[in-house]
Design an enzyme around this catalytic site. Structure first.
Site, short mmCIF file in Angstrom:
data_model
loop_
_atom_site.label_atom_id
_atom_site.label_comp_id
_atom_site.label_asym_id
_atom_site.label_seq_id
_atom_site.Cartn_x
_atom_site.Cartn_y
_atom_site.Cartn_z
N ASN A 200 -10.98 -3.33 5.46
CA ASN A 200 -10.19 -2.81 6.58
C ASN A 200 -10.19 -1.28 6.53
OD1 ASN A 200 -7.83 -1.86 4.95
ND2 ASN A 200 -7.79 -4.04 4.42
N ASP A 269 -5.88 -10.73 3.83
CA ASP A 269 -5.13 -11.99 3.89
C ASP A 269 -6.06 -13.17 3.61
OD1 ASP A 269 -2.63 -10.92 4.54
OD2 ASP A 269 -3.27 -10.64 6.62
O1 PMT Z 1 -4.16 3.72 3.55
P1 PMT Z 1 -3.87 4.55 4.78
O2 PMT Z 1 -5.11 4.85 5.57
O3 PMT Z 1 -3.06 5.77 4.47
O4 PMT Z 1 -2.98 3.66 5.77
C1 PMT Z 1 -1.69 3.29 5.39
C2 PMT Z 1 -1.42 1.82 5.73
C3 PMT Z 1 -1.42 1.64 7.24
C4 PMT Z 1 -2.46 0.90 5.09
C5 PMT Z 1 0.00 1.49 5.11
O5 PMT Z 1 0.95 2.35 5.67
C6 PMT Z 1 0.37 0.05 5.35
O6 PMT Z 1 0.89 -0.34 6.39
N1 PMT Z 1 0.09 -0.81 4.33
C7 PMT Z 1 0.25 -2.28 4.45
C8 PMT Z 1 -0.91 -2.86 5.22
C9 PMT Z 1 -0.82 -4.38 5.34
O7 PMT Z 1 -1.61 -5.06 4.77
O8 PMT Z 1 0.21 -4.81 6.04
P2 PMT Z 1 0.53 -6.38 6.29
O9 PMT Z 1 1.59 -6.36 7.34
O10 PMT Z 1 -0.71 -7.12 6.57
O11 PMT Z 1 1.09 -6.86 4.90
C10 PMT Z 1 2.48 -6.85 4.59
C11 PMT Z 1 2.71 -6.54 3.15
O12 PMT Z 1 2.20 -7.61 2.33
C12 PMT Z 1 2.07 -5.26 2.63
O13 PMT Z 1 3.00 -4.63 1.77
C13 PMT Z 1 0.85 -5.76 1.85
O14 PMT Z 1 0.53 -4.87 0.77
C14 PMT Z 1 1.36 -7.08 1.33
N2 PMT Z 1 0.31 -8.11 1.07
C15 PMT Z 1 -0.44 -8.61 2.10
C16 PMT Z 1 -1.37 -9.60 1.83
C17 PMT Z 1 -1.52 -10.06 0.50
N3 PMT Z 1 -2.42 -10.98 0.19
N4 PMT Z 1 -0.78 -9.54 -0.48
C18 PMT Z 1 0.13 -8.57 -0.22
O15 PMT Z 1 0.82 -8.10 -1.14
#
Ligand code: PMT
Length: 391
Positions: A200, A269
């Site tokens: 990503n 994911d």
């Molecule tokens: O890296 P940059 O370019 O500076 O950009 C920053 C960012 C946009 C990546 C950052 O600010 C951000 O939003 N990070 C989380 C991205 C994400 O995967 O969001 P999500 O809504 O899909 O996931 C929710 C949370 O679950 C996140 O804390 C993620 O780390 C966590 N997760 C998700 C999937 C997984 N298998 N394990 C996880 O721990």
């Protein structure tokens, strides 16, 4: 700092003093009407630099013209910003040094409006404010109260100490002193075969900025990083990983020995159900990949018996609050920092970001600013909420 012509210009003198006390170097641009309120000598003496006022002054253009001033600055604050200045900036007019500097600036721009309350509430001023916000400008204030003209209402320029805090962050209070903070950052790469992977747009900037902010706040920091093009922050233990499974293993191995976990990484994911040992050959017109759900690192950290204060991120293209609140509750988090992604400004691979932070029964907006400053604000908030939970 750009000063336009309002009675609040006297407060800008104090703002320069505070900014310099925090170690900032300040250069001042004044409009002609600002000079009717405060003499340039005052700002020159306080900033230690000559004041700039003319757009087409041969001497000033040679020494430091509007383009070099715009490139020199790490941040531009317009304080006070009159209704006229807001109107010019929001419409892209450039007929004096201040408005030209604004147009040429590529750094974060902050604006502290100050005007009579009726002027502030006038629909055209509000439209100009909304326009500036949509252009990424950070608006500070104004505050309500008694005005110099004798009326009462919104229009007073924010206090210099508040503006200074928004610009520089809290004077590096050691709010995480003695604590261990674990942060995940960057993307993961999920291999399809020896040469291809699914990933990503995460650059790691947000997570690395958080690591630096946590260090500055006195914490001992461990960073679990996906593949990024950033230098490791000094004095940080860093673990490099590639896949979601590797990130899971690295974080779970370390989480219990940390006081705070911040999941800023963009973890896949889904991962290919099968990684081919050899290059997948081109064959049919269409093909199908079977993907397998990855383990949710964040949710598992929050389930640990020895659980750190657990902060998630939520990257959303729509219904931000709904999805963030859902993740906060479903993953049993202490806090979640939600950001918009897939837009022009903020989110993935941008220098700036804005966050809507939620916790049980509370929330706070952190306005669009560069990721280093935003990280300091988020770290301050995490320290505050963790302290509150421990009371
Ligand atoms: O890296 P940059 O370019 O500076 O950009 C920053 C960012 C946009 C990546 C950052 O600010 C951000 O939003 N990070 C989380 C991205 C994400 O995967 O969001 P999500 O809504 O899909 O996931 C929710 C949370 O679950 C996140 O804390 C993620 O780390 C966590 N997760 C998700 C999937 C997984 N298998 N394990 C996880 O721990």
């Amino acid at each position: 700092m750009a000063v336009s012509g309002g009675i609040a210009a006297y407060k800008s003198a104090e703002l320069i003093r505070l900014l310099r006390k925090q170690g900032a170097e300040v250069r001042v641009v004044m409009t002609r009407s600002a000079m009717q309120f405060v003499g340039p000598l005052t700002f020159q003496a306080l900033s230690g630099n000559p004041v700039h006022s003319e757009l087409l002054d041969a001497d000033q253009e040679h020494a430091m013209g509007h383009i070099s001033l715009a490139r020199w600055a790490d941040a531009l604050i317009i304080a006070p910003a009159t209704a006229n200045t807001l109107a010019k900036c929001s419409h892209g007019l450039a007929d004096d040094l201040l408005s030209t500097l604004y147009l040429a600036a590529t750094c974060p721009v902050y604006v502290a409006p100050a005007m009579n309350q009726a002027m502030w509430h006038k629909p055209v001023t509000q439209e100009n404010i909304q326009k500036l916000k949509s252009h990424g400008v950070i608006i500070i204030g104004p505050e309500p109260g008694e005005q110099a003209c004798g009326e009462t209402g919104f229009g007073r320029m924010s206090e210099p100490s508040d503006i200074c805090r928004r610009l520089i962050g809290e004077p590096s209070a050691a709010c995480l002193s003695g604590l261990k903070v674990l942060i995940s950052a960057g993307p993961t790469r999920e291999p399809l075969d020896p040469i291809r992977y699914i990933t990503n747009r995460s650059s790691g900037k947000m997570g690395y900025a958080l690591a630096k902010a946590a260090l500055k706040a006195g914490a001992q920091v461990t960073l679990v990083s996906g593949p990024v093009a950033l230098a490791a922050p000094a004095n940080t233990e860093i673990v490099y990983v590639e896949t979601a499974a590797q990130m899971y293993a690295a974080v779970i191995a370390k989480a219990a020995e940390h006081d705070i976990y911040i999941g800023a990484a963009a973890v896949a994911d889904y991962t290919p159900a099968l990684t081919e040992a050899e290059k997948i050959k081109k064959q049919a017109e269409q093909t199908t990949l079977t993907l397998q759900k990855t383990k949710d690192i964040l949710a598992e950290v929050a389930q640990l018996a020895e659980r750190p204060f657990t902060v998630g991120f939520a990257a959303e293209t729509h219904d931000l609050e709904h999805y963030a609140q859902d993740k906060l509750a479903r993953k049993n988090l202490d806090m979640i920092a939600a950001n918009w992604v897939g837009r022009d400004l903020g989110g993935f691979d941008s220098e700036q970001n804005a966050l809507q932070v939620f916790w049980k029964n509370g929330q706070k907006s952190l306005a669009m600013t560069d990721k280093n400053q935003l990280a300091e604000q988020l770290i301050g908030l995490i320290a505050e909420r963790r302290e509150f939970n421990h009371r």
